[in-house]
Scaffold this active site. Structure first.
Site, PDB file in Angstrom:
ATOM      1  NE  ARG A   1      27.247  99.348  72.156  1.00  0.00           N
ATOM      2  CZ  ARG A   1      27.211  98.055  72.417  1.00  0.00           C
ATOM      3  NH1 ARG A   1      28.035  97.540  73.297  1.00  0.00           N
ATOM      4  NH2 ARG A   1      26.357  97.274  71.797  1.00  0.00           N
TER       5      ARG A   1
ATOM      6  CG  HIS B   1      28.028  97.406  77.890  1.00  0.00           C
ATOM      7  ND1 HIS B   1      27.023  96.632  78.405  1.00  0.00           N
ATOM      8  CD2 HIS B   1      28.223  96.981  76.601  1.00  0.00           C
ATOM      9  CE1 HIS B   1      26.617  95.774  77.474  1.00  0.00           C
ATOM     10  NE2 HIS B   1      27.343  95.954  76.383  1.00  0.00           N
TER      11      HIS B   1
ATOM     12  CG  HIS C   1      25.014  99.841  76.272  1.00  0.00           C
ATOM     13  ND1 HIS C   1      23.837 100.490  76.016  1.00  0.00           N
ATOM     14  CD2 HIS C   1      25.053  98.778  75.428  1.00  0.00           C
ATOM     15  CE1 HIS C   1      23.176  99.835  75.059  1.00  0.00           C
ATOM     16  NE2 HIS C   1      23.909  98.796  74.685  1.00  0.00           N
TER      17      HIS C   1
ATOM     18  CD  GLU D   1      23.540  95.005  68.647  1.00  0.00           C
ATOM     19  OE1 GLU D   1      24.637  95.214  69.177  1.00  0.00           O
ATOM     20  OE2 GLU D   1      22.818  94.045  68.962  1.00  0.00           O
TER      21      GLU D   1
ATOM     22  NE  ARG E   1      32.181  94.601  73.558  1.00  0.00           N
ATOM     23  CZ  ARG E   1      30.858  94.610  73.407  1.00  0.00           C
ATOM     24  NH1 ARG E   1      30.311  94.317  72.229  1.00  0.00           N
ATOM     25  NH2 ARG E   1      30.079  94.904  74.420  1.00  0.00           N
TER      26      ARG E   1
HETATM   27  C1  SIN Z   1      23.344  95.451  73.485  1.00  0.00           C
HETATM   28  O1  SIN Z   1      22.481  94.605  73.362  1.00  0.00           O
HETATM   29  O2  SIN Z   1      23.156  96.626  73.240  1.00  0.00           O
HETATM   30  C2  SIN Z   1      24.684  95.037  73.996  1.00  0.00           C
HETATM   31  C3  SIN Z   1      25.346  94.179  73.028  1.00  0.00           C
HETATM   32  C4  SIN Z   1      26.822  94.364  73.069  1.00  0.00           C
HETATM   33  O3  SIN Z   1      27.353  94.938  73.988  1.00  0.00           O
HETATM   34  O4  SIN Z   1      27.476  93.967  72.118  1.00  0.00           O
END
Ligand code: SIN
Length: 493
Positions: free
Chosen positions: A272, A329, A226, A112, A364
């Site tokens: 993000r 988010h 997000h 991610e 975060r």
């Molecule tokens: C996501 O699945 O993009 C959110 C996961 C997160 O906020 O850590």
């Protein structure tokens, strides 16, 4: 009037992890204002970040956490988080949690935003939070008194110490519960915004309640947006996990221009705040933004929850384009705590998203939030479990539910939050927000009747909104998720 050793407010993973441990030595009452499943943890799609491969290390996880957080994180808390990640995953597996594996039987580790390594464990594809919550809940459901549909309104403070909580049950009756320790695990603030990934019950109650009790707050201005909520007819219809970009998806305009090219070395997997601002700026210029997913083989199998939501909302996956918008988010700020969860008021502890240990800094890192709930849920539980058992103070206390005053409609509050304290801020808008919230909070024309649950939620939204706007106004420089523009000095992406 009832009593317990410990009262826990909330039902997300931090609340459940803490309850699971504390109930081994103390009696626990856990409240949730809706159903036990109404939490953001249940909705978490991405997974849990943890070092699970030989080419990775806690030092690298720490480095990524700090870089995403713009190095204003609390280092002690970050080390606590990343050093305990691997063992916490082993504990969960011993609880019966099943993480997805590849065809060789090894854990499938996803990627991610802002992670240098593949280190995201997931379960049921994109149903990690649901599987996690259900696994932990199964271990405690017979050992903890769980009270649903009851809203904590205010902490009971006697002689400067918290001795429990006043609640409003589903019949609208005021109740008081006495406890040596009260643990706030009420989650964040996402549902205060027009666009959000959060459960609709996440309205900043914990912050408002702690504030009224006199707890100190920290970093309230740091709110993560997000980048990719499903966006249909001007409405936000649920999260499209960052794991989708981790599998190769990228952001495009309707003419196919890749918007993250050249903006950041990690492109679509940049932190993000960077990606959300890029989308915000494009939309500001009138562009529609899509997530291109056509390169992902077996999308339906890897992302079953997202697929079901796309189908429900009439999006044809075969066309390979998902319309998106950024949404609120995660709150990095909150009730100020030590790494052990102590707040500035004796007897009140906080954990999970409502708390601010400083672990996330200004932004975060992806998939560090379930991890935070797990690691710090256990840590606060250890601290609370070790507190001496003293008889609970059951003195009568005088308390009145806040009186009704004129309140704005919920949608209006959410629009103001988005407009005035959103992705890109400026001083004028922040002042407008403070004025707007104050005009209701400070109203002198109160009715004699107490507020009901729904009204108390809106009242809490106003208080928390005002605190966020004030914190944002105090921080003059742009950093991480807090991005402030000055008329003569527009900030760069
Ligand atoms: C996501 O699945 O993009 C959110 C996961 C997160 O906020 O850590």
């Amino acid at each position: 009037m009832r009593n317990a050793d410990v009262v826990i407010i909330g039902s997300g993973i931090a609340a459940l992890m803490a309850a699971e441990k504390i109930c081994q030595s103390k009696n626990v009452i856990l409240f949730t204002k809706k159903k036990i499943w109404d939490s953001n943890s249940m909705l978490a799609q991405g997974g849990i970040a943890a070092v699970m491969s030989e080419d990775d290390s806690w030092e690298l996880h720490k480095q990524d956490t700090l870089e995403a957080g713009c190095n204003v994180n609390n280092i002690e808390a970050v080390e606590e988080l990343v050093k305990n990640a691997t063992n916490s995953m082993k504990d969960l597996i011993s609880f019966g949690m099943e993480f997805d594996k590849d065809k060789n039987g090894q854990f499938h580790l996803g990627r991610e935003g802002a992670h240098r390594k593949n280190r995201i464990l997931h379960s049921g594809g994109d149903a990690t939070g649901k599987h996690l919550v259900e696994t932990v809940y199964d271990r405690l459901k017979d050992k903890v008194t769980i009270i649903e549909n009851e809203m904590a309104i205010d902490l009971i403070i006697q002689d400067g110490k918290c001795t429990g909580v006043h609640t409003l049950n589903e019949l609208g009756e005021l109740k008081s519960y006495f406890a040596n320790t009260t643990l706030l695990a009420t989650g964040g603030i996402g549902a205060m915004y027009q666009f959000s990934s959060n459960n609709t019950s996440i309205t900043g109650d914990g912050i408002a309640m702690a504030y009224r009790a006199g707890c100190e707050m920290a970093d309230l201005e740091f709110i993560q947006f997000h980048p990719t909520m499903l966006y249909i007819n001007g409405e936000c219809k649920g999260l499209i996990s960052e794991a989708v970009r981790g599998e190769g998806a990228f952001l495009v305009t309707k003419h196919g221009r890749r918007i993250m090219k050249g903006l950041h070395p990690f492109e679509d997997l940049a932190p993000r705040d960077v990606v959300s601002r890029a989308i915000f700026n494009e939309m500001h210029k009138g562009e529609e933004i899509y997530l291109s997913i056509e390169m992902i083989e077996g999308f339906e199998k890897r992302f079953p929850t997202i697929t079901a939501n796309l189908n429900k909302n009439g999006i044809d996956i075969k066309k390979g384009l998902i319309p998106v918008v950024p949404g609120a988010h995660f709150h990095m700020g909150g009730v100020k705590t030590s790494a052990n969860g102590e707040t500035t008021i004796p007897g009140v502890y906080a954990v999970g998203e409502v708390a601010c240990t400083g672990v996330h800094g200004a932004n975060r890192l992806a998939s560090n939030s379930l991890l935070e709930g797990i690691v710090f849920g256990k840590k606060v539980a250890k601290t609370i479990a070790e507190l001496p058992k003293v008889p609970t103070d059951k003195n009568q206390v005088k308390y009145m539910i806040p009186r009704f005053r004129t309140l704005p409609p919920r949608d209006e509050i959410k629009e103001k939050m988005m407009k005035y304290i959103g992705i890109v801020r400026n001083e004028e808008d922040l002042r407008k927000a403070i004025e707007y919230f104050s005009s209701f909070i400070e109203s002198k024309t109160l009715e004699s009747r107490p507020m009901n649950k729904e009204e108390l939620e809106r009242y809490n939204m106003l208080i928390t909104g005002k605190l966020i706007a004030e914190a944002a106004l105090k921080r003059k420089e742009s950093i991480g998720s807090h991005f402030i523009e000055y008329i003569d000095q527009p900030a760069n992406i």
